[in-house]
Design a protein around this motif. Structure first.
Motif, PDB file in Angstrom:
ATOM      1  N   PRO A   1      -4.431   2.970  -0.180  1.00 25.62           N
ATOM      2  CA  PRO A   1      -3.106   2.640  -0.725  1.00 25.62           C
ATOM      3  C   PRO A   1      -2.736   3.477  -1.937  1.00 25.62           C
TER       4      PRO A   1
ATOM      5  N   PHE B   1      -7.848  -0.911   3.567  1.00 26.89           N
ATOM      6  CA  PHE B   1      -8.699  -0.437   2.475  1.00 26.89           C
ATOM      7  C   PHE B   1     -10.074  -1.119   2.525  1.00 26.89           C
TER       8      PHE B   1
ATOM      9  N   PRO C   1       0.804  -1.227   0.000  1.00 27.62           N
ATOM     10  CA  PRO C   1       0.000   0.000   0.000  1.00 27.62           C
ATOM     11  C   PRO C   1       0.840   1.281   0.000  1.00 27.62           C
TER      12      PRO C   1
ATOM     13  N   THR D   1      -3.263  -2.129  -6.891  1.00 24.77           N
ATOM     14  CA  THR D   1      -3.487  -2.089  -5.447  1.00 24.77           C
ATOM     15  C   THR D   1      -4.893  -2.510  -5.046  1.00 24.77           C
TER      16      THR D   1
END
Length: 549
Positions: free
Chosen positions: A355, A488, A172, A548
Motif C-alpha cells: 500500500p 499486505f 492502500p 497504512t
C-alpha cells in the motif's frame, strides 16, 4: 593680471584697473550672499519640526511602505493600535503586496482570469421566465466590487493551511493532491500518473474541489467530482496537517447509465483503454477492485500533509517525486529521499499488495555493484551472483550485530566500494570496484565531471512494462525492494539492483520477481511543499507508514 599687463604693455591701463575693481566688488557681493544663504538654511534647520518619536508621527506614504513588509497575519493587530493605522491599512497597495508575496498572485485583480476551469463551468444560461428566452452569463466573481483586502481576508488567509501537497486516505491506493492558488480560485488538483506504461509522459491532473469568492465577503467551496459540473461542497480543518472535504450533492457524481457507464468512463480516464483491451485476467480483477474501493470515497475524503524531501549537496541525485512501473498494478508515484548512505523510495500511491506509505525501495549507497561485460549482463544468473553475494554479506553483518559480535569484515572494508565478502569468486569484482568507483554518495559531487556512461542491458527473462529504457547507466548499487501478498500479507524485503541512468531516471531489477521497474522524475512545479527541515520530513515518513500499517 599678467595677461592684462601683457595686452596693455607696461603697467595697467585705466580700463584694466576699472575692470579689476568691478570684479572685486562682485566677488565680495557673492561671498556675502553665500554667507547669508548659509545662515538662512541653518536657521531653517534649527527651527524645523523635530524628528518623529513614534510610528504614528511618520508620513502616511512611509507607513504604507512599512506595513507592506509585515506578514498579513499581524496586520489586524496593527489596525487596533489607532485610527490612523486602521485607515492606512485600507490601502490596496499593502494587501496587493501581501497577496503577491505570500500566495504568488501576480496579476491585476481587475484582469484576473480563471485558470484550470472549463468554459462549461464558467458560463450558465440565465432564462427570463417572462419571455422564455435567455442569454449566457459568465459565472465569475464581481471584480469591480472586490479588493485585495477582501481576497486576502476571506479567501487566502482562512484557507492558507490547506495549500501544498497532501495524501488522500483512500486505503492502500493513496494518491497525490496539490492545493494551489490559481487566480481568484484555490483549486485542489489530484495528480494522476500517465497511462501505463508511458512512464516518461507528463502527469495528468483532475480538479477535486475549488474555493472562490462570488461575493466580496464570503468564500464558496464547490466539489468538482463527477460529470455534471461544480456543486456544493464543504471543507473542514480540525487536526494539524489534516483536513477533510465533503460533497453535499453526491447525485452530481452519478451518470444516467448507472454503475456500468461510470465504470467505463472511469476506466478510460484511469487507464486510457477499455476493459476489452485488457487481456490479462489478473489485471482486470485488480482494476475492478480499485474502482469498487475508490468509488466509496466520492462523497468524503481526508487528506494528510506530505513534504518534498530536503536536498543535500552529497545526494546522489536531486531528491523528489518519480513515476514508476509496477507490473499489473500500473504506474505509481514514489518519493525518493536520501538518509546518509541510504536512498529510500516511499510510495505515495499504492496497491493491494504494497500500500501507499510503505518503503518500496531501500538502497545502500555504500555498496556499489560493478556490472560485467555487456554479454554477461544478459545472463540473469550472473547478475544474481553479484547481487546475492552482497546480500549474503549484509545478512552476515546483521547476524553479527544481533549477536553482539563486531562486524570486522565490514570495518575492514570501510571506504571501499562494496567492501570484501571473503569469497574467492567475489574478489575480482571488488578489486574492480575499488579501481573504478568512488565510495559513498558523496562521490557523485566530488568531481565537476559526470560519471562516465556505462553500457547497460536487461538480462534475458526479466520482464519490463516499458521496452524503451536507457541503454547506458552511471552507477549501480545493491538494494532491497518490498514485496507482499494480497492485503499486505507476509511482507518481505528481497534483494535487487538499483540502476542510476541520469538525473531524472533510475531503475530497479527485482531478482526474485524477475521484473524491472523504470522510474521517471515528476517535473511539475509544486509550491508550498518543501519540508521545513529534515526532522519534520522524517517524522512525516514515519507517520505515513503508520497510516497504512
Amino acid at each position: 593680471m599678467a595677461v592684462c599687463a601683457r595686452l596693455c604693455g607696461v603697467g595697467q591701463s585705466r580700463r584694466c584697473r576699472r575692470r579689476q575693481r568691478n570684479n572685486q566688488q562682485d566677488q565680495g557681493s557673492d561671498s556675502d550672499m553665500d554667507e547669508e544663504e548659509e545662515e538662512r538654511i541653518v536657521g531653517q534647520r534649527s527651527t524645523g519640526p523635530p524628528h518623529p518619536e513614534s510610528l504614528v508621527e511618520l508620513p502616511p506614504e512611509l507607513l504604507v511602505e512599512i506595513f507592506s513588509l509585515l506578514p498579513g497575519t499581524v496586520l489586524p493587530n496593527v489596525a487596533l493600535v489607532c485610527k490612523k493605522f486602521r485607515q492606512i491599512l485600507n490601502t490596496e497597495t499593502i494587501w496587493r503586496r501581501r497577496c503577491m508575496e505570500e500566495f504568488g498572485m501576480k496579476e491585476d485583480l481587475r484582469k484576473m482570469e480563471a485558470g484550470g476551469v472549463s468554459s462549461q463551468d464558467l458560463y450558465v444560461k440565465r432564462v427570463n421566465p417572462r419571455v422564455k428566452s435567455g442569454r449566457f452569463m459568465k459565472l465569475l466573481p464581481d471584480y469591480e466590487h472586490m479588493d485585495y483586502r477582501d481576497v486576502y481576508t476571506h479567501l487566502l488567509h482562512p484557507y492558507r493551511h490547506i495549500l501544498g501537497l497532501w495524501q488522500p486516505d483512500i486505503g492502500p491506493y493513496g494518491g497525490l493532491l496539490n492545493v494551489v492558488v490559481d487566480g481568484l480560485f484555490i483549486i485542489g488538483w489530484m495528480y494522476l500518473p500517465p497511462h501505463d506504461p508511458r512512464v516518461e509522459d507528463p502527469m495528468r491532473r483532475r480538479p477535486l474541489f475549488r474555493i472562490h469568492m462570488w461575493e466580496s465577503n464570503k468564500a464558496t467551496v464547490e466539489c468538482m467530482y463527477g460529470h455534471k459540473g461544480p456543486h456544493k461542497g464543504d471543507i473542514q480543518t480540525g487536526k494539524k496537517d489534516e483536513f477533510s472535504t465533503k460533497c453535499n450533492q453526491t447525485d452530481h457524481h452519478r451518470m444516467p447509465g448507472g454503475r456500468q457507464e461510470e465504470f467505463r468512463t472511469w476506466l478510460e480516464e484511469e487507464w486510457g483503454r477499455t476493459l476489452e483491451e485488457i487481456f490479462h485476467e489478473h489485471m482486470q480483477e485488480l482494476i475492478l477492485m480499485k474502482f469498487i474501493y475508490t468509488s466509496q470515497y466520492d462523497n468524503c475524503l481526508t487528506y494528510r500533509r506530505i513534504y518534498l524531501p530536503p536536498a543535500m549537496p552529497s545526494d546522489l541525485l536531486q531528491p523528489g517525486l518519480f513515476k514508476g512501473t509496477y507490473g499489473s498494478h500500473g504506474l505509481e508515484i514514489v518519493m525518493l529521499s536520501f538518509h546518509g548512505n541510504s536512498a529510500r523510495a516511499t510510495k505515495l500511491t499504492g496497491d493491494p499488495n504494497v500500500p501507499a506509505g510503505q518503503l518500496t525501495l531501500d538502497v545502500d549507497l555504500s555498496r556499489p555493484v560493478v556490472l560485467p561485460e555487456l554479454e554477461q549482463q544478459r545472463n540473469i544468473e550472473e547478475l544474481s551472483r553479484l547481487v546475492l553475494g552482497v546480500h549474503e554479506e549484509v545478512q552476515r553483518e546483521v547476524e553479527q550485530q544481533a549477536n553482539g559480535t563486531p562486524a570486522t569484515v565490514r570495518q575492514a572494508a570501510e571506504g571501499a566500494c562494496g567492501g570484501a565478502s571473503g569469497a574467492e569468486e567475489m574478489e575480482a569484482d571488488h578489486v574492480a570496484c575499488v579501481d573504478n568507483c568512488q565510495s559513498g554518495p558523496s562521490g557523485s559531487s566530488s568531481s565537476s565531471n559526470p560519471p562516465e556512461a556505462l553500457p547497460f542491458i536487461l538480462p534475458l527473462g526479466v520482464m519490463a512494462r516499458n521496452e524503451v529504457y536507457p541503454r547506458t547507466c552511471r552507477k549501480c548499487f545493491y538494494g532491497t525492494g518490498l514485496i507482499a501478498g494480497h492485503g499486505f500479507t507476509s511482507p518481505e524485503r528481497t534483494p535487487g539492483l538499483f540502476v542510476l541512468f541520469d538525473e531524472d531516471r533510475f531503475g530497479f531489477i527485482w531478482l526474485e520477481l524477475k521484473s524491472f521497474s523504470l522510474y521517471s522524475r515528476l517535473t511539475d512545479h509544486l509550491a508550498h511543499a518543501h519540508a521545513p527541515n529534515m526532522e519534520r520530513f522524517e517524522a512525516m515518513l514515519r507517520n505515513m507508514q503508520s497510516w497504512t500499517s
